[in-house]
Enzyme design. Structure first.
Site, PDB file in Angstrom:
ATOM      1  N   LYS A 158      27.495  30.181  40.241  1.00 24.25           N
ATOM      2  CA  LYS A 158      28.431  31.223  39.783  1.00 24.25           C
ATOM      3  C   LYS A 158      28.958  30.875  38.409  1.00 24.25           C
ATOM      4  CE  LYS A 158      30.685  32.420  44.143  1.00 24.25           C
ATOM      5  NZ  LYS A 158      31.984  32.518  44.832  1.00 24.25           N
ATOM      6  N   GLY A 165      31.196  40.780  40.284  1.00 27.55           N
ATOM      7  CA  GLY A 165      29.868  40.587  40.867  1.00 27.55           C
ATOM      8  C   GLY A 165      28.826  40.104  39.883  1.00 27.55           C
ATOM      9  N   ARG A 301      46.125  40.599  40.424  1.00 25.91           N
ATOM     10  CA  ARG A 301      46.400  41.997  40.062  1.00 25.91           C
ATOM     11  C   ARG A 301      46.376  42.830  41.330  1.00 25.91           C
ATOM     12  NH1 ARG A 301      41.151  43.718  41.116  1.00 25.91           N
ATOM     13  NH2 ARG A 301      39.564  42.211  40.514  1.00 25.91           N
TER      14      ARG A 301
HETATM   15  P1  ADP Z   1      33.537  38.078  41.674  1.00 27.97           P
HETATM   16  O1  ADP Z   1      34.515  37.437  40.741  1.00 27.97           O
HETATM   17  O2  ADP Z   1      32.355  38.593  40.958  1.00 27.97           O
HETATM   18  O3  ADP Z   1      34.214  39.042  42.585  1.00 27.97           O
HETATM   19  P2  ADP Z   1      33.332  36.249  43.960  1.00 27.97           P
HETATM   20  O4  ADP Z   1      33.363  34.787  43.820  1.00 27.97           O
HETATM   21  O5  ADP Z   1      34.564  36.918  44.462  1.00 27.97           O
HETATM   22  O6  ADP Z   1      32.928  36.863  42.547  1.00 27.97           O
HETATM   23  O7  ADP Z   1      32.074  36.650  44.861  1.00 27.97           O
HETATM   24  C1  ADP Z   1      31.644  37.988  44.986  1.00 27.97           C
HETATM   25  C2  ADP Z   1      30.810  38.190  46.233  1.00 27.97           C
HETATM   26  O8  ADP Z   1      29.682  37.289  46.277  1.00 27.97           O
HETATM   27  C3  ADP Z   1      31.522  37.912  47.539  1.00 27.97           C
HETATM   28  O9  ADP Z   1      32.273  39.005  47.978  1.00 27.97           O
HETATM   29  C4  ADP Z   1      30.360  37.587  48.473  1.00 27.97           C
HETATM   30  O10 ADP Z   1      29.707  38.750  48.889  1.00 27.97           O
HETATM   31  C5  ADP Z   1      29.394  36.827  47.601  1.00 27.97           C
HETATM   32  N1  ADP Z   1      29.620  35.364  47.678  1.00 27.97           N
HETATM   33  C6  ADP Z   1      30.445  34.640  46.897  1.00 27.97           C
HETATM   34  N2  ADP Z   1      30.430  33.336  47.217  1.00 27.97           N
HETATM   35  C7  ADP Z   1      29.547  33.202  48.243  1.00 27.97           C
HETATM   36  C8  ADP Z   1      29.042  32.087  49.005  1.00 27.97           C
HETATM   37  N3  ADP Z   1      29.445  30.834  48.783  1.00 27.97           N
HETATM   38  N4  ADP Z   1      28.144  32.333  49.984  1.00 27.97           N
HETATM   39  C9  ADP Z   1      27.703  33.584  50.221  1.00 27.97           C
HETATM   40  N5  ADP Z   1      28.112  34.669  49.522  1.00 27.97           N
HETATM   41  C10 ADP Z   1      29.019  34.493  48.539  1.00 27.97           C
HETATM   42  P1  ADP Z   2      37.631  44.343  43.035  1.00 27.64           P
HETATM   43  O1  ADP Z   2      37.565  42.990  43.658  1.00 27.64           O
HETATM   44  O2  ADP Z   2      39.006  44.959  43.070  1.00 27.64           O
HETATM   45  O3  ADP Z   2      36.544  45.248  43.447  1.00 27.64           O
HETATM   46  P2  ADP Z   2      36.208  43.601  40.573  1.00 27.64           P
HETATM   47  O4  ADP Z   2      36.408  42.137  40.259  1.00 27.64           O
HETATM   48  O5  ADP Z   2      34.889  44.081  41.052  1.00 27.64           O
HETATM   49  O6  ADP Z   2      37.439  44.087  41.501  1.00 27.64           O
HETATM   50  O7  ADP Z   2      36.537  44.424  39.256  1.00 27.64           O
HETATM   51  C1  ADP Z   2      37.807  44.853  39.025  1.00 27.64           C
HETATM   52  C2  ADP Z   2      37.896  46.339  38.960  1.00 27.64           C
HETATM   53  O8  ADP Z   2      38.215  46.695  37.633  1.00 27.64           O
HETATM   54  C3  ADP Z   2      36.604  47.060  39.275  1.00 27.64           C
HETATM   55  O9  ADP Z   2      36.533  47.464  40.595  1.00 27.64           O
HETATM   56  C4  ADP Z   2      36.603  48.237  38.362  1.00 27.64           C
HETATM   57  O10 ADP Z   2      36.931  49.423  39.038  1.00 27.64           O
HETATM   58  C5  ADP Z   2      37.641  47.907  37.327  1.00 27.64           C
HETATM   59  N1  ADP Z   2      36.956  47.803  36.063  1.00 27.64           N
HETATM   60  C6  ADP Z   2      36.286  46.754  35.579  1.00 27.64           C
HETATM   61  N2  ADP Z   2      35.784  47.026  34.388  1.00 27.64           N
HETATM   62  C7  ADP Z   2      36.149  48.278  34.095  1.00 27.64           C
HETATM   63  C8  ADP Z   2      35.935  49.154  33.007  1.00 27.64           C
HETATM   64  N3  ADP Z   2      35.209  48.799  31.958  1.00 27.64           N
HETATM   65  N4  ADP Z   2      36.464  50.394  33.074  1.00 27.64           N
HETATM   66  C9  ADP Z   2      37.211  50.764  34.126  1.00 27.64           C
HETATM   67  N5  ADP Z   2      37.440  50.003  35.190  1.00 27.64           N
HETATM   68  C10 ADP Z   2      36.921  48.781  35.178  1.00 27.64           C
END
Ligand code: ADP
Ligand code: ADP
Ligand code: MG
Length: 689
Positions: A158, A165, A301
């Site tokens: 990561k 994601g 947030r």
């Molecule tokens: P982001 O900042 O992009 O949200 P996260 O660390 O929250 O990243 O991980 C996003 C998603 O990736 C999680 O909701 C899960 O589906 C998958 N994921 C993250 N870490 C793991 C892990 N150690 N094993 C399996 N799936 C994972």
């Molecule tokens: P969550 O865990 O709440 O799904 P993410 O880490 O995936 O959050 O991203 C934060 C949120 O910020 C996204 O779901 C998206 O809707 C919003 N976001 C991120 N980038 C943008 C952008 N360029 N314009 C509008 N919204 C955004």
């Protein structure tokens, strides 16, 4: 409490914050970009200030301009929403310097949780369980390889600065590690300007369960229970629910307390979410599934999916944010927070699930919602930042709306969600509405067998599904056409049983295109006003009264507006359908029928028999941009020989990367753009001969 706040965001979250502010008698200031001058969030606020160009870096991320706007309008505080500046500690600090309240945590808490690797080291000290892994500062590739081998495969690499994601690579075996590391570092550098990574054990049958926490300036901190966000595509959430199926009181308390410990470790204030990855293992002895949770990250947030927590707790989280930011203590203590019923949120996005969830842009020609509440609790709640007629531009997120249902039980919530989705119509661009219905119907989701691989596992019933057959689609579009003709001539088509027959015809031809194939339907009029539809060819109708002939009657649907919904009854089966006609191509007559029924929606084209047969589509193949976006990189250079299917270029649009592959073998003659260039949909990227 504040008198006036500025909302430094757009879309549904800006509208969401404005709704609570209005209810509390707080004035609101919107900011907007060139692309959003007429946006819903601008109309939702009392005042609005233009802050720059369409691209986020030219407007919603320009924090100097936003702070200026707050000062100029006399706003006392800034709500950052989610995304954009919400997790930017420099912005939080700049607000404080300018004498403005940042409605969020202290800058120090944002910073502490900003990098995944560093926050994990903090959490380790606070006693919060972590996924086995490596989160050290030393980024020597050989060391990283050794660590991955030690952790054991599969592992997940990561980007430490990652989010949304992006910047993640799963690695199955040691031999693949080096290549995956290099590509992850590249993406991390490009997207987040920081190539540091961490490595984690890839958790088996993982569920994403997160805890909503809230702190105040008096040092109180509580948890508002959990949300299950396991249903994901591309590591991004699709459906979220509360409570998490299978959650026990004991586990909830453990996870809740771990989340509060995480928040306390960084002196957290305001709304935050602690995300956990939960491992599921069958326990042979008890016959149950054991759930082990590990800290993943903290989002400092308000989260997209906060409405499901509002539904089950009965609280308004934006109100809590405003109270805490103005210095008030938390309205409730831990033992006063209770769960009621079950809530599910579905993210409605402009995208094509059948084409690898390719984001879509375009004009929202028809946008019909189920009956709902907006930005406040309700059985069916619909939060959005767009209106019918708006354009979904390539500059921002592809999320169009959030549909949230709340029932007494999960089963009831599922039924409500399915019904509400069946009443949601989006015409003008691709959406995931039908896909969401398929997910709701899938066995895994219906039986709450959740994990993050649900979508790939159920792929057979989720993608390329046609829930409305050709017969129903044809009957609906024919009925709609007749009805339109009658209405235009000023007749009430339902007043006389034979009114449907305009000329003295006995049969009429309807060339149609369904699922990529052309067919000819023949409509036969009986003397009693009854009609029959048969399939034939251009030369002549199929046998009237044949076994598979479709006898149908058309009637207005009682509960819906006449002219929109029609009941088509054939062979004892009644289907209520609504048809919306759309031009297949700009400037052409509306010939594409979107047919909506309770079972699902489909499209069927009415071919104008008088029009010239069109030539085959321009064979530009994969050399053109499938949507407006930015060129990330070219994988080839002039003179390269390429094979069909080989990657030529990578584009980025709406937070996703898209690969452009060669449509045929050939040689690269010219690159027409450079990395970083913004390009229009359909623009040719390179020349191949
Ligand atoms: P982001 O900042 O992009 O949200 P996260 O660390 O929250 O990243 O991980 C996003 C998603 O990736 C999680 O909701 C899960 O589906 C998958 N994921 C993250 N870490 C793991 C892990 N150690 N094993 C399996 N799936 C994972
Ligand atoms: P969550 O865990 O709440 O799904 P993410 O880490 O995936 O959050 O991203 C934060 C949120 O910020 C996204 O779901 C998206 O809707 C919003 N976001 C991120 N980038 C943008 C952008 N360029 N314009 C509008 N919204 C955004
Ligand atoms: Mg996350």
């Amino acid at each position: 409490m504040f008198n006036k706040i500025l909302i430094a965001n757009r879309g549904e979250i800006a509208c969401r914050v404005a709704a609570t502010a209005q209810r509390m008698g707080i004035q609101t200031v919107a900011v907007y970009s060139d692309a959003d001058a007429n946006a819903k969030h601008v109309a939702a606020c009392d005042e609005a200030i233009h802050v720059g160009g369409a691209a986020p870096k030219d407007s919603y991320l320009r924090w100097e301009a936003i702070i200026e706007a707050a000062k100029a309008t006399g706003a006392q505080a800034i709500h950052p929403g989610y995304g954009f500046l919400s997790e930017n500690e420099a912005f939080a600090e700049a607000c404080a310097k300018a004498g403005l309240v940042f409605i969020g945590p202290p800058a120090s808490a944002i910073q502490a949780m900003g990098l995944k690797a560093e926050s994990k080291q903090l959490m380790e000290k606070a006693g919060v369980p972590l996924v086995p892994g490596y989160h050290g500062a030393d980024q020597n590739p050989e060391l990283l390889q050794r660590e991955a081998d030690r952790i054991g495969y599969p592992v997940l690499i990561k980007a430490s600065a990652g989010g949304g994601g992006k910047g993640m690579r799963a690695v199955e075996k040691s031999e693949d590690f080096a290549a995956a590391l290099a590509s992850c570092q590249r993406e991390a550098q490009n997207s987040f300007g920081d190539q540091a990574v961490l490595i984690e054990k890839y958790v088996q049958r993982p569920r994403h369960i997160e805890i909503q926490v809230f702190g105040d300036t008096q040092g109180n901190c509580v948890y508002l229970m959990e949300r299950d966000c396991s249903v994901q595509r591309r590591h991004q959430k699709v459906l979220e629910e509360a409570p998490a199926p299978g959650m026990t009181e004991a586990l909830r308390k453990q996870m809740g307390e771990a989340a509060v410990a995480a928040a306390r470790a960084v002196n957290y204030v305001g709304a935050g979410t602690v995300e956990f990855i939960v491992e599921q293992r069958d326990n042979q002895a008890t016959g149950q599934v054991d759930m082990n949770f590990f800290f993943m990250e903290m989002n400092t947030r308000l989260q997209v999916e906060h409405p499901v927590t509002e539904a089950v707790t009965g609280l308004d989280l934006v109100e809590w944010q405003l109270r805490v930011a103005s210095g008030e203590p938390l309205p409730l203590q831990q033992d006063q927070i209770k769960l009621t019923g079950h809530a599910i949120e579905a993210r409605i996005c402009a995208e094509n699930p059948d084409n690898n969830f390719l984001p879509a842009t375009g004009h929202l020609q028809v946008y019909k919602k189920p009956s709902h509440t907006a930005f406040e609790r309700g059985t069916v709640r619909f939060d959005d930042g767009v209106r019918q007629g708006d354009t979904i531009s390539p500059y921002y997120d592809s999320m169009v709306a959030k549909l949230i249902v709340h029932g007494d039980t999960r089963e009831q919530a599922l039924a409500l969600l399915d019904q509400a989705l069946s009443q949601t119509q989006v015409v003008g661009l691709s959406s995931n509405v039908q896909f969401l219905r398929h997910v709701v119907h899938s066995r895994s989701f219906a039986e709450a067998r959740l994990d993050t691989a649900l979508i790939p596992r159920e792929a057979d019933v989720l993608f390329n599904q046609e829930r409305v057959g050709m017969n129903v689609a044809a009957a609906a579009v024919v009925a709609h056409t007749l009805h339109q003709e009658q209405s235009k001539q000023g007749h009430d088509p339902f007043s006389k049983s034979d009114a449907w027959q305009s000329h003295a015809e006995t049969s009429r031809r309807f060339p149609l295109e369904f699922a990529g194939e052309t067919h000819t339907a023949w409509l036969h009029y009986g003397h009693d006003g009854a009609m029959q539809l048969t399939w034939g060819d251009a030369a002549g109708p199929g046998a009237k009264g044949a076994h598979d002939a479709l006898s149908f009657t058309v009637a207005p649907a009682a509960d819906l507006q006449v002219g929109h919904a029609l009941n088509v009854t054939w062979q004892g089966q009644r289907v209520t359908s609504e048809v919306v006609m759309q031009a297949g191509k700009p400037g052409q007559p509306a010939d594409l029928a979107h047919v909506f029924t309770a079972q699902g929606a489909t499209r069927i084209r009415l071919i104008n028999p008088l029009a010239h047969a069109e030539g085959a589509q321009d064979e530009k193949g994969g050399l053109t941009a499938p949507m407006p976006g930015k060129v990330v990189s070219f994988a080839v250079k002039v003179g390269d020989k390429v094979k069909a299917g080989q990657t030529l270029a990578v584009m980025e649009a709406m937070k996703m990367e898209h690969t452009i592959a060669a449509p045929k073998d050939g040689e690269v003659k010219e690159l027409l753009y450079a990395p970083g260039d913004q390009i229009a949909e359909g623009a040719e990227l390179l020349k191949l001969a």
